[in-house]
Motif scaffolding. Structure first.
Motif, PDB file in Angstrom:
ATOM      1  N   ASN A 243       0.835  -1.199   0.000  1.00 33.63           N
ATOM      2  CA  ASN A 243       0.000   0.000   0.000  1.00 33.63           C
ATOM      3  C   ASN A 243       0.866   1.245   0.000  1.00 33.63           C
ATOM      4  OD1 ASN A 243       0.250   1.242   2.842  1.00 33.63           O
ATOM      5  ND2 ASN A 243      -0.183  -0.909   3.290  1.00 33.63           N
ATOM      6  N   LYS A 244       0.284   2.332  -0.448  1.00 33.97           N
ATOM      7  CA  LYS A 244       0.952   3.634  -0.486  1.00 33.97           C
ATOM      8  C   LYS A 244      -0.030   4.679   0.018  1.00 33.97           C
ATOM      9  CE  LYS A 244       2.810   7.089  -3.703  1.00 33.97           C
ATOM     10  NZ  LYS A 244       3.047   7.428  -5.131  1.00 33.97           N
ATOM     11  N   GLU A 245       0.354   5.423   1.030  1.00 32.66           N
ATOM     12  CA  GLU A 245      -0.515   6.488   1.515  1.00 32.66           C
ATOM     13  C   GLU A 245      -0.444   7.661   0.550  1.00 32.66           C
ATOM     14  OE1 GLU A 245      -1.741   8.903   5.575  1.00 32.66           O
ATOM     15  OE2 GLU A 245       0.094   7.688   5.570  1.00 32.66           O
ATOM     16  N   VAL A 246      -1.601   8.268   0.257  1.00 29.84           N
ATOM     17  CA  VAL A 246      -1.674   9.336  -0.739  1.00 29.84           C
ATOM     18  C   VAL A 246      -2.442  10.535  -0.200  1.00 29.84           C
ATOM     19  CG1 VAL A 246      -1.475   7.800  -2.730  1.00 29.84           C
ATOM     20  CG2 VAL A 246      -3.737   8.281  -1.777  1.00 29.84           C
ATOM     21  N   LEU A 247      -2.240  11.654  -0.868  1.00 32.64           N
ATOM     22  CA  LEU A 247      -2.953  12.884  -0.524  1.00 32.64           C
ATOM     23  C   LEU A 247      -4.443  12.737  -0.793  1.00 32.64           C
ATOM     24  CD1 LEU A 247      -3.151  15.935   0.135  1.00 32.64           C
ATOM     25  CD2 LEU A 247      -2.446  16.386  -2.232  1.00 32.64           C
ATOM     26  N   TYR A 248      -4.776  12.119  -1.915  1.00 33.16           N
ATOM     27  CA  TYR A 248      -6.183  11.877  -2.243  1.00 33.16           C
ATOM     28  C   TYR A 248      -6.304  10.774  -3.281  1.00 33.16           C
ATOM     29  CZ  TYR A 248      -5.238  14.974  -6.270  1.00 33.16           C
ATOM     30  OH  TYR A 248      -4.702  15.563  -7.405  1.00 33.16           O
ATOM     31  N   LEU A 249      -7.508  10.206  -3.335  1.00 32.07           N
ATOM     32  CA  LEU A 249      -7.907   9.244  -4.355  1.00 32.07           C
ATOM     33  C   LEU A 249      -8.921   9.933  -5.259  1.00 32.07           C
ATOM     34  CD1 LEU A 249      -8.509   6.409  -1.777  1.00 32.07           C
ATOM     35  CD2 LEU A 249      -6.738   6.277  -3.522  1.00 32.07           C
ATOM     36  N   HIS A 250      -8.676   9.921  -6.562  1.00 28.00           N
ATOM     37  CA  HIS A 250      -9.527  10.637  -7.516  1.00 28.00           C
ATOM     38  C   HIS A 250     -10.136   9.647  -8.503  1.00 28.00           C
ATOM     39  CE1 HIS A 250      -9.873  13.522 -11.156  1.00 28.00           C
ATOM     40  NE2 HIS A 250     -10.908  13.733 -10.347  1.00 28.00           N
ATOM     41  N   PHE A 251     -11.469   9.713  -8.652  1.00 26.75           N
ATOM     42  CA  PHE A 251     -12.193   8.741  -9.485  1.00 26.75           C
ATOM     43  C   PHE A 251     -12.947   9.456 -10.613  1.00 26.75           C
ATOM     44  CE2 PHE A 251     -12.588   7.892  -4.906  1.00 26.75           C
ATOM     45  CZ  PHE A 251     -11.695   6.846  -4.775  1.00 26.75           C
ATOM     46  N   PRO A 252     -12.267   9.996 -11.616  1.00 26.47           N
ATOM     47  CA  PRO A 252     -12.952  10.771 -12.657  1.00 26.47           C
ATOM     48  C   PRO A 252     -13.858   9.919 -13.542  1.00 26.47           C
ATOM     49  CG  PRO A 252     -10.659  10.420 -13.249  1.00 26.47           C
ATOM     50  CD  PRO A 252     -10.821   9.907 -11.851  1.00 26.47           C
ATOM     51  N   LYS A 253     -14.993  10.485 -13.892  1.00 31.14           N
ATOM     52  CA  LYS A 253     -15.937   9.884 -14.842  1.00 31.14           C
ATOM     53  C   LYS A 253     -16.425   8.509 -14.409  1.00 31.14           C
ATOM     54  CE  LYS A 253     -13.857  12.403 -18.714  1.00 31.14           C
ATOM     55  NZ  LYS A 253     -13.195  12.310 -20.034  1.00 31.14           N
ATOM     56  N   ARG A 254     -16.572   8.304 -13.108  1.00 31.35           N
ATOM     57  CA  ARG A 254     -17.100   7.043 -12.585  1.00 31.35           C
ATOM     58  C   ARG A 254     -18.326   7.328 -11.731  1.00 31.35           C
ATOM     59  NH1 ARG A 254     -13.561   2.474 -12.630  1.00 31.35           N
ATOM     60  NH2 ARG A 254     -11.549   3.005 -13.541  1.00 31.35           N
ATOM     61  N   ASN A 255     -19.367   6.546 -11.936  1.00 29.26           N
ATOM     62  CA  ASN A 255     -20.561   6.645 -11.096  1.00 29.26           C
ATOM     63  C   ASN A 255     -20.367   5.723  -9.896  1.00 29.26           C
ATOM     64  OD1 ASN A 255     -21.968   8.437 -12.853  1.00 29.26           O
ATOM     65  ND2 ASN A 255     -22.458   6.703 -14.179  1.00 29.26           N
ATOM     66  N   MET A 256     -19.792   6.278  -8.859  1.00 25.80           N
ATOM     67  CA  MET A 256     -19.446   5.472  -7.694  1.00 25.80           C
ATOM     68  C   MET A 256     -20.677   5.220  -6.832  1.00 25.80           C
ATOM     69  SD  MET A 256     -16.165   4.939  -8.001  1.00 25.80           S
ATOM     70  CE  MET A 256     -15.685   4.382  -6.365  1.00 25.80           C
ATOM     71  N   GLU A 257     -21.012   3.939  -6.660  1.00 30.48           N
ATOM     72  CA  GLU A 257     -22.096   3.565  -5.766  1.00 30.48           C
ATOM     73  C   GLU A 257     -21.582   3.557  -4.328  1.00 30.48           C
ATOM     74  OE1 GLU A 257     -23.594  -0.179  -6.972  1.00 30.48           O
ATOM     75  OE2 GLU A 257     -24.036   0.435  -9.032  1.00 30.48           O
ATOM     76  N   GLN A 258     -22.511   3.530  -3.387  1.00 34.91           N
ATOM     77  CA  GLN A 258     -22.084   3.545  -2.002  1.00 34.91           C
ATOM     78  C   GLN A 258     -22.941   2.627  -1.144  1.00 34.91           C
ATOM     79  OE1 GLN A 258     -22.978   7.844  -1.294  1.00 34.91           O
ATOM     80  NE2 GLN A 258     -24.145   7.101   0.444  1.00 34.91           N
ATOM     81  N   GLU A 259     -22.323   2.099  -0.123  1.00 34.97           N
ATOM     82  CA  GLU A 259     -23.029   1.363   0.905  1.00 34.97           C
ATOM     83  C   GLU A 259     -23.005   2.202   2.180  1.00 34.97           C
ATOM     84  OE1 GLU A 259     -21.230  -2.422   1.419  1.00 34.97           O
ATOM     85  OE2 GLU A 259     -21.807  -3.158  -0.556  1.00 34.97           O
ATOM     86  N   ALA A 260     -23.948   1.957   3.066  1.00 31.29           N
ATOM     87  CA  ALA A 260     -23.976   2.696   4.319  1.00 31.29           C
ATOM     88  C   ALA A 260     -22.737   2.360   5.139  1.00 31.29           C
ATOM     89  CB  ALA A 260     -25.236   2.351   5.111  1.00 31.29           C
ATOM     90  N   LEU A 261     -22.072   3.393   5.632  1.00 32.78           N
ATOM     91  CA  LEU A 261     -20.885   3.176   6.439  1.00 32.78           C
ATOM     92  C   LEU A 261     -21.275   2.917   7.890  1.00 32.78           C
ATOM     93  CD1 LEU A 261     -18.347   5.857   5.167  1.00 32.78           C
ATOM     94  CD2 LEU A 261     -18.293   3.420   4.792  1.00 32.78           C
ATOM     95  N   THR A 262     -20.723   1.883   8.469  1.00 31.86           N
ATOM     96  CA  THR A 262     -20.952   1.610   9.883  1.00 31.86           C
ATOM     97  C   THR A 262     -19.772   2.104  10.713  1.00 31.86           C
ATOM     98  OG1 THR A 262     -19.974  -0.598   9.607  1.00 31.86           O
ATOM     99  CG2 THR A 262     -22.367  -0.404   9.399  1.00 31.86           C
ATOM    100  N   GLU A 263     -18.729   2.533  10.020  1.00 34.67           N
ATOM    101  CA  GLU A 263     -17.539   3.061  10.671  1.00 34.67           C
ATOM    102  C   GLU A 263     -16.896   4.049   9.713  1.00 34.67           C
ATOM    103  OE1 GLU A 263     -14.515   0.039  11.019  1.00 34.67           O
ATOM    104  OE2 GLU A 263     -15.486  -1.156   9.469  1.00 34.67           O
ATOM    105  N   ASP A 264     -15.957   4.846  10.219  1.00 33.89           N
ATOM    106  CA  ASP A 264     -15.313   5.841   9.374  1.00 33.89           C
ATOM    107  C   ASP A 264     -14.170   5.227   8.579  1.00 33.89           C
ATOM    108  OD1 ASP A 264     -17.069   7.748  10.181  1.00 33.89           O
ATOM    109  OD2 ASP A 264     -15.766   8.603  11.712  1.00 33.89           O
ATOM    110  N   ALA A 265     -14.489   4.202   7.808  1.00 35.23           N
ATOM    111  CA  ALA A 265     -13.498   3.532   6.978  1.00 35.23           C
ATOM    112  C   ALA A 265     -14.220   2.793   5.865  1.00 35.23           C
ATOM    113  CB  ALA A 265     -12.659   2.556   7.808  1.00 35.23           C
ATOM    114  N   CYS A 266     -13.545   2.607   4.747  1.00 33.48           N
ATOM    115  CA  CYS A 266     -14.147   1.850   3.639  1.00 33.48           C
ATOM    116  C   CYS A 266     -13.060   1.373   2.699  1.00 33.48           C
ATOM    117  CB  CYS A 266     -15.154   2.714   2.883  1.00 33.48           C
ATOM    118  SG  CYS A 266     -14.445   4.167   2.065  1.00 33.48           S
ATOM    119  N   TYR A 267     -13.372   0.307   1.976  1.00 29.89           N
ATOM    120  CA  TYR A 267     -12.580  -0.089   0.825  1.00 29.89           C
ATOM    121  C   TYR A 267     -13.229   0.555  -0.397  1.00 29.89           C
ATOM    122  CZ  TYR A 267     -10.201  -3.764   3.519  1.00 29.89           C
ATOM    123  OH  TYR A 267      -9.445  -4.450   4.429  1.00 29.89           O
ATOM    124  N   ILE A 268     -12.423   0.757  -1.433  1.00 30.45           N
ATOM    125  CA  ILE A 268     -12.935   1.376  -2.650  1.00 30.45           C
ATOM    126  C   ILE A 268     -12.509   0.502  -3.824  1.00 30.45           C
ATOM    127  CG2 ILE A 268     -13.067   3.485  -4.005  1.00 30.45           C
ATOM    128  CD1 ILE A 268     -11.849   4.913  -1.482  1.00 30.45           C
TER     129      ILE A 268
END
Length: 317
Positions: A243-268
């Motif tokens: 893994n590499k820690e980054v300033l940000y993750l950018h997802f251009p031109k993608r319709n990102m779906e989401q699930e309800a977060l139960t904690e302040d963390a997620c996989y993408i």
């Protein structure tokens, strides 16, 4: 940390994944965001995200008062060419900040202070060459640098009077970086970002090379991870995860779906934010299947072929 305000105009309904963007902003309390939008829904804005509800016509009219010539600003997408001028155009809202910047909303920030250090802010007048994240020192000289001449012309007059996207905020020629270089102002690129290719169905990084006017792509099939204000790019090397820690993750031109977060963390994973309760190996299988079929790349290839055939047919007629 010096005071920073990120300017984000967005007109139309904010994307489904916008709550994740807001969550990542909330974990950076030393940075403010100014959102200008016509989406008046009561969204969960953190204290450091200041939403100003206004119409696109109202913003265009305000910008027009700053210039003696008629602006060409018929579509919100054209605003990207106006980004280098926000310090001048929105000087009232930005008063009191040391730096102002621009960013997109199809992204999740990590810990900004880890990557944008006090040393960088002291040394550079402009940081980041990509439109989805860039910073400018908030001084009258820097805020007016977009009006500088390049050769015998003032590029901004041509750019602000055409509806064509001139990429003035990025690598357009001449672009804002050319004007900074010409003025001898120090600038800094960022290699600590994860800009995901929009032309693939799986996640791989994309880096634009201005000197060659082309994109280069990472070899790894990646996943993203966001964990309590820190953002990571992840990939598998043999049987091991890296893994590499980054300033940000950018997802251009993608319709990102989401699930309800139960904690302040997620996989993408491609097109989706998912809970960390999922098996990482199961998620990686999804990523590998996306790479195997890579529907987006096939579609792009077909579209390119159609365009070439249409041009050849037109030239023969």
């Amino acid at each position: 940390m010096k005071k920073i305000c990120m300017v984000v105009p967005y007109f139309g309904k904010l994307p489904q994944s916008f709550n994740f963007f807001l969550l990542s902003c909330a974990y950076n309390p030393d940075v403010d965001w100014l959102l200008l939008t016509d989406d008046d829904r009561p969204l969960p804005y953190p204290e450091n995200v200041h939403c100003v509800v206004m119409s696109f016509d109202a913003l265009r009219a305000r910008f027009q008062t700053k210039f003696s010539f008629p602006l060409s600003l018929e579509r919100p997408y054209k605003l990207r060419d106006y980004r280098p001028a926000y310090g001048f155009l929105l000087e009232e809202e930005l008063r009191g900040y040391d730096f102002w910047g621009c960013c997109d909303v199809d992204m999740m920030f990590g810990d900004i202070g880890v990557f944008i250090t006090e040393d960088m802010l002291s040394r550079y007048d402009q940081i980041g060459r990509m439109g989805h994240f860039s910073l400018y020192r908030n001084t009258p000289e820097i805020n007016l640098l977009f009006t500088a001449a390049a050769g015998e012309e003032e590029p901004y007059r041509r750019i602000f009077t055409t509806e064509e996207n001139c990429m003035f905020d990025e690598w357009g020629a001449p672009g804002i970086r050319d004007l900074f270089r010409q003025a001898g102002k120090p600038t800094c690129d960022l290699d600590c970002i994860a800009d995901i290719s929009p032309d693939d169905s799986y996640f791989r990084t994309a880096v634009f090379q201005p000197e060659k006017q082309r994109w280069s792509y990472g070899k790894e099939n990646c996943m993203g991870c966001w964990d309590r204000g820190r953002a990571f790019l992840m990939w598998k090397k043999g049987s091991y995860w890296k893994n590499k820690e980054v300033l940000y993750l950018h997802f251009p031109k993608r319709n990102m779906e989401q699930e309800a977060l139960t904690e302040d963390a997620c996989y993408i994973i491609p097109d989706k934010f998912v809970s960390t309760e999922y098996s990482i190996e199961r998620l990686y299988t999804i990523c590998r299947n996306r790479q195997l079929w890579n529907k987006a790349r096939w579609q792009k290839g077909r579209e390119g072929l159609r365009e070439r055939l249409a041009k050849n047919s037109a030239s023969k007629r």
